[in-house]
Design a protein around this motif. Structure first.
Motif, PDB file in Angstrom:
ATOM      1  N   LYS A 274       0.938  -1.194  -0.124  1.00  0.00           N
ATOM      2  CA  LYS A 274       0.010   0.304   0.011  1.00  0.00           C
ATOM      3  C   LYS A 274       0.988   1.404  -0.090  1.00  0.00           C
ATOM      4  O   LYS A 274       0.466   2.214  -0.683  1.00  0.00           O
ATOM      5  CB  LYS A 274      -0.926  -0.091   1.340  1.00  0.00           C
ATOM      6  N   ASN A 277       2.756   1.751  -3.422  1.00  0.00           N
ATOM      7  CA  ASN A 277       1.913   1.981  -4.450  1.00  0.00           C
ATOM      8  C   ASN A 277       1.309   3.433  -4.597  1.00  0.00           C
ATOM      9  O   ASN A 277       1.101   3.969  -5.560  1.00  0.00           O
ATOM     10  CB  ASN A 277       0.556   1.095  -4.528  1.00  0.00           C
ATOM     11  N   GLN A 278       0.940   3.918  -3.182  1.00  0.00           N
ATOM     12  CA  GLN A 278       0.546   5.466  -3.040  1.00  0.00           C
ATOM     13  C   GLN A 278       1.717   6.286  -3.148  1.00  0.00           C
ATOM     14  O   GLN A 278       1.567   7.395  -3.714  1.00  0.00           O
ATOM     15  CB  GLN A 278      -0.146   5.465  -1.498  1.00  0.00           C
ATOM     16  N   ARG A 280       4.052   5.839  -5.275  1.00  0.00           N
ATOM     17  CA  ARG A 280       4.305   6.065  -6.855  1.00  0.00           C
ATOM     18  C   ARG A 280       3.382   7.143  -7.535  1.00  0.00           C
ATOM     19  O   ARG A 280       3.735   7.653  -8.428  1.00  0.00           O
ATOM     20  CB  ARG A 280       4.244   4.605  -7.432  1.00  0.00           C
ATOM     21  N   GLU A 281       2.336   7.035  -6.932  1.00  0.00           N
ATOM     22  CA  GLU A 281       1.374   8.057  -7.279  1.00  0.00           C
ATOM     23  C   GLU A 281       1.606   9.448  -6.944  1.00  0.00           C
ATOM     24  O   GLU A 281       1.305  10.479  -7.703  1.00  0.00           O
ATOM     25  CB  GLU A 281      -0.097   7.615  -6.804  1.00  0.00           C
ATOM     26  N   LYS A 282       2.152   9.735  -5.627  1.00  0.00           N
ATOM     27  CA  LYS A 282       2.189  11.050  -5.147  1.00  0.00           C
ATOM     28  C   LYS A 282       3.688  11.696  -5.237  1.00  0.00           C
ATOM     29  O   LYS A 282       3.749  12.733  -4.956  1.00  0.00           O
ATOM     30  CB  LYS A 282       1.813  10.945  -3.792  1.00  0.00           C
ATOM     31  N   ASN A 284       7.585  11.957  -7.269  1.00  0.00           N
ATOM     32  CA  ASN A 284       7.770  11.931  -8.685  1.00  0.00           C
ATOM     33  C   ASN A 284       9.442  11.339  -8.650  1.00  0.00           C
ATOM     34  O   ASN A 284       9.907  11.073  -9.697  1.00  0.00           O
ATOM     35  CB  ASN A 284       7.830  13.285  -9.205  1.00  0.00           C
ATOM     36  N   SER A 317       8.853  -4.465  -9.038  1.00  0.00           N
ATOM     37  CA  SER A 317       8.227  -3.177  -8.868  1.00  0.00           C
ATOM     38  C   SER A 317       9.408  -1.887  -8.794  1.00  0.00           C
ATOM     39  O   SER A 317       9.456  -0.982  -9.208  1.00  0.00           O
ATOM     40  CB  SER A 317       7.253  -2.816  -7.944  1.00  0.00           C
ATOM     41  N   PRO A 323       3.617   0.239 -10.222  1.00  0.00           N
ATOM     42  CA  PRO A 323       3.002  -0.253  -8.881  1.00  0.00           C
ATOM     43  C   PRO A 323       2.817  -1.925  -8.832  1.00  0.00           C
ATOM     44  O   PRO A 323       3.316  -2.389  -9.903  1.00  0.00           O
ATOM     45  CB  PRO A 323       1.526   0.301  -9.198  1.00  0.00           C
TER      46      PRO A 323
END
Length: 353
Positions: A274, A277-278, A280-282, A284, A317, A323
């Motif tokens: 978790k 993955n989060q 990788r979204e938030k 850079n 990953s 992700p």
């Protein structure tokens, strides 16, 4: 402060039991694929013997989760002993393509009381002359990061990336002081990062932050959120890469004492997924989730059905910076229940499948 007292007592007791090993016995190396700044690539990892982390040997007792001091020589190792061991390692490995060299010393490479200046100079000069050394990565506490030392190190590596990895652990000063006993503040960390940032116009110098996943006295839910928040903070501070370090139970530490009493469990592997993955979204910048100890009694654990598969998925990953894909398993339900509460007591009743 109680945490310092406990940590110091446990550390002193542990050090008395450590069987002293020679520098030759402590020196080792291995070679594997890892994430370089240019992407997937080979990495030479080496452990060089030193007297160990000065913070762990101080009256503070060191960090609550770390026992790397037990893998050091404890007494100072002179340059005349370190240098031949370094060359012996380099002679064993032929670098046939651009390679990262990661140097571990169970402490701070930039602290002259741990790594003698003569040895540091010889190591970096040698690596600077090897064509296929693309990156050199060392570890240090932020107090040893100063402009003069970094400029000197980079001068030996004119066309190589030189990365300094620092154990930020958490963006929370409270967590760092009262749960980890780290011994420095965000201000100290930020000053070190600023020095590195200022020198980027002259050298290929970079920085990395280690972030601890789930310190003591932290619930599963809190551990997840704090790791994510710390990654966001590290990027804003100017860090170039992030490496998450999920807590494992090291012998001779306060975290082990709490674990033995049933008051602590390492994070679930689901939690680490978790987090990554989060992030990788938030965030850079590149982020890696260390998988050391995954699936073991003293490390992050889900169940026997999914431990190994998820570990490999996280490794993939890390290398591809993508992700971790969804995977279903019976144990996920228990994790979801546990990670939805803030009560730290809930993390001690886990059923291991």
């Amino acid at each position: 402060m109680q945490i310092k007292k406990l940590t110091r007592e446990i550390r002193n007791k542990s050090l008395k039991k450590v069987k002293k090993r020679s520098p030759e016995e402590l020196s080792t190396s291995w070679y594997q694929e890892d994430l370089l700044y240019q992407g997937r690539g080979p990495t030479l990892f080496m452990i060089l013997p030193t007297g160990g982390c000065s913070w762990a040997l101080s009256e503070s007792g060191g960090c609550t989760m770390c026992s790397y001091i037990n893998d050091s020589h404890v007494e100072n190792v002179p340059a005349r002993d370190i240098i031949p061991l370094f060359h012996e390692i380099m002679d064993k490995h032929t670098l046939e393509e651009p390679t990262a060299v990661k140097i571990f010393t169970s402490g701070s490479f930039l602290n002259p009381d741990e790594m003698p200046v003569e040895a540091r100079r010889e190591i970096l000069q040698t690596l600077g002359e090897i064509e296929n050394v693309a990156e050199v990565v060392v570890e240090s506490r932020p107090e040893y990061v100063n402009r003069e030392i970094i400029k000197e190190c980079c001068s030996y590596l004119p066309d190589k990336i030189f990365e300094i990895s620092m154990g930020l652990e958490s963006a929370s000063d409270h967590t760092r002081e009262y749960k980890i006993n780290k011994g420095f503040s965000k201000k100290d960390f930020e000053q070190a990062v600023e020095i590195i940032k200022d020198l980027k116009s002259e050298y290929k110098v970079r920085s990395k932050a280690y972030i601890l996943v789930k310190p003591i006295l932290t619930s599963e839910k809190q551990g997840i959120q704090e790791a994510i928040d710390s990654a966001i903070y590290a990027e804003k501070a100017g860090i170039d890469r992030i490496s998450f370090c999920p807590a494992t139970i090291h012998k001779g530490t306060l975290i082990e004492e709490l674990w033995r009493k049933g008051s602590y469990q390492p994070p679930w592997i689901w939690s680490t997924i978790k987090i990554i993955n989060q992030v990788r979204e938030k965030v850079n910048i590149p982020a890696i989730m260390d998988t050391s100890g995954f699936g073991s009694r003293r490390g992050p654990y889900n169940c026997k059905k999914c431990n190994s598969k998820l570990k490999q998925m996280i490794i993939d990953s890390n290398l591809d910076q993508i992700p971790v894909k969804e995977l279903e398993c019976d144990c996920k339900n228990q994790w979801q229940v546990e990670s939805s509460f803030c009560d730290i007591g809930r993390s001690t009743t886990r059923i291991r499948y």
